[in-house]
Design a protein around this motif. Structure first.
Motif, PDB file in Angstrom:
ATOM      1  N   LEU B 100      79.349  47.805  35.659  1.00 55.64           N
ATOM      2  CA  LEU B 100      78.096  47.171  36.098  1.00 55.64           C
ATOM      3  C   LEU B 100      77.118  47.047  34.930  1.00 55.64           C
ATOM      4  O   LEU B 100      76.472  46.007  34.757  1.00 55.64           O
ATOM      5  N   SER B 101      77.035  48.108  34.120  1.00 53.55           N
ATOM      6  CA  SER B 101      76.086  48.061  32.994  1.00 53.55           C
ATOM      7  C   SER B 101      76.531  47.045  31.950  1.00 53.55           C
ATOM      8  O   SER B 101      75.711  46.342  31.361  1.00 53.55           O
ATOM      9  N   VAL B 105      74.010  43.824  35.010  1.00 52.03           N
ATOM     10  CA  VAL B 105      73.356  43.615  36.308  1.00 52.03           C
ATOM     11  C   VAL B 105      71.923  44.141  36.196  1.00 52.03           C
ATOM     12  O   VAL B 105      71.582  44.832  35.235  1.00 52.03           O
ATOM     13  N   ARG B 106      71.127  43.841  37.198  1.00 51.52           N
ATOM     14  CA  ARG B 106      69.733  44.294  37.154  1.00 51.52           C
ATOM     15  C   ARG B 106      69.682  45.825  37.075  1.00 51.52           C
ATOM     16  O   ARG B 106      70.502  46.493  37.701  1.00 51.52           O
ATOM     17  N   LEU B 111      70.571  51.731  38.714  1.00 50.75           N
ATOM     18  CA  LEU B 111      69.906  53.012  39.019  1.00 50.75           C
ATOM     19  C   LEU B 111      70.204  53.487  40.438  1.00 50.75           C
ATOM     20  O   LEU B 111      70.348  54.689  40.669  1.00 50.75           O
ATOM     21  N   VAL B 112      70.305  52.527  41.379  1.00 50.15           N
ATOM     22  CA  VAL B 112      70.661  52.901  42.760  1.00 50.15           C
ATOM     23  C   VAL B 112      72.064  53.513  42.768  1.00 50.15           C
ATOM     24  O   VAL B 112      72.305  54.551  43.396  1.00 50.15           O
ATOM     25  N   ILE B 116      72.911  57.315  43.895  1.00 57.56           N
ATOM     26  CA  ILE B 116      73.841  57.687  44.972  1.00 57.56           C
ATOM     27  C   ILE B 116      74.858  58.713  44.455  1.00 57.56           C
ATOM     28  O   ILE B 116      75.155  59.710  45.115  1.00 57.56           O
ATOM     29  N   TYR B 117      75.336  58.471  43.240  1.00 56.39           N
ATOM     30  CA  TYR B 117      76.311  59.381  42.618  1.00 56.39           C
ATOM     31  C   TYR B 117      75.708  60.784  42.444  1.00 56.39           C
ATOM     32  O   TYR B 117      76.330  61.794  42.776  1.00 56.39           O
ATOM     33  N   VAL B 118      74.462  60.818  41.970  1.00 56.64           N
ATOM     34  CA  VAL B 118      73.791  62.100  41.744  1.00 56.64           C
ATOM     35  C   VAL B 118      73.525  62.804  43.079  1.00 56.64           C
ATOM     36  O   VAL B 118      73.789  64.005  43.219  1.00 56.64           O
TER      37      VAL B 118
END
Lengths: 68, 135
Positions: B100-101, B105-106, B111-112, B116-118
């Motif tokens: 994604l990075s 992507v935005r 960050l979302v 979620i992963y964290v």
């Protein structure tokens, strides 16, 4: 872990379904225990032993090299 | 009425409200999300209510369902499958976030994903510590 569940059940002419009903577990669980595919929890082992009127050691036999 | 049944009825009503709001906002992108969410919630709750209704009519089936829900082998299999799915998900997410990075992507989407992963790991450690103290 070896066990005598199937042998004891045959001796008493009890079906897997009857035993499962009495112990409130599924028939598949009884089948898996008999085939050695699943080792029951201590609680279930006690319930099985109580059902047959024996001690746990008389039904379940631990083999030394299992843990290795 | 059991707690689960009450939750399903509430979910069914909430789902219907979301569907209606989603239909009322056809031009908005948010409307589509609400429609999908509401329909999914309605379907899930309706299916659970129907299953409960069918099971309640048959005492033999009700006993079988009750036994299978509590059956320790089934509980173990379920927990094992969930743990494996968790491991698999945590193996997949970091490379996905990297892709994604790289795809630029935005930032907020990235960050979302990281959030979620964290949060997932935080939940894991909360239960890990809780159970370690209990057992």
């Amino acid at each position: 872990m070896k066990n005598r569940v199937a042998e004891l059940r045959w001796e008493r002419e009890i079906t897997q379904e009857d035993l499962a009903d009495a112990l409130e577990v599924s028939r598949q669980t009884i089948s898996s225990i008999e085939n050695g595919r699943y080792n029951p929890s201590l609680e279930l082992a006690f319930r099985i032993a109580r059902f047959f009127g024996l001690s746990i050691e008389q039904i379940f036999m631990f083999e030394e090299d299992e843990g290795k | 009425m059991t707690a689960q049944r009450a939750r399903d009825v509430a979910g069914l009503i909430l789902g219907r409200v979301l569907v209606l709001v989603g239909i009322a906002l056809p031009e908005e992108r948010f409307g589509g999300v609400l429609l999908g969410l509401g329909a999914g919630m309605m379907g899930m709750c309706a299916a659970r209510l129907y299953t409960g209704w069918v099971v309640a009519k048959d005492p033999k089936l009700a006993k079988q369902v009750r036994i299978e829900e509590k059956d320790e082998r089934m509980v173990y299999i379920n927990s094992f499958a969930k743990a494996k799915a968790f491991d698999f998900l945590h193996f997949l997410v970091p490379p996905f976030l990297l892709v994604l990075s790289l795809a630029k992507v935005r930032l907020w989407i990235l960050l979302v994903g990281v959030g979620i992963y964290v949060v997932d790991w935080v939940v894991y450690f909360i239960f890990y510590v809780k159970k370690t103290r209990e057992m």
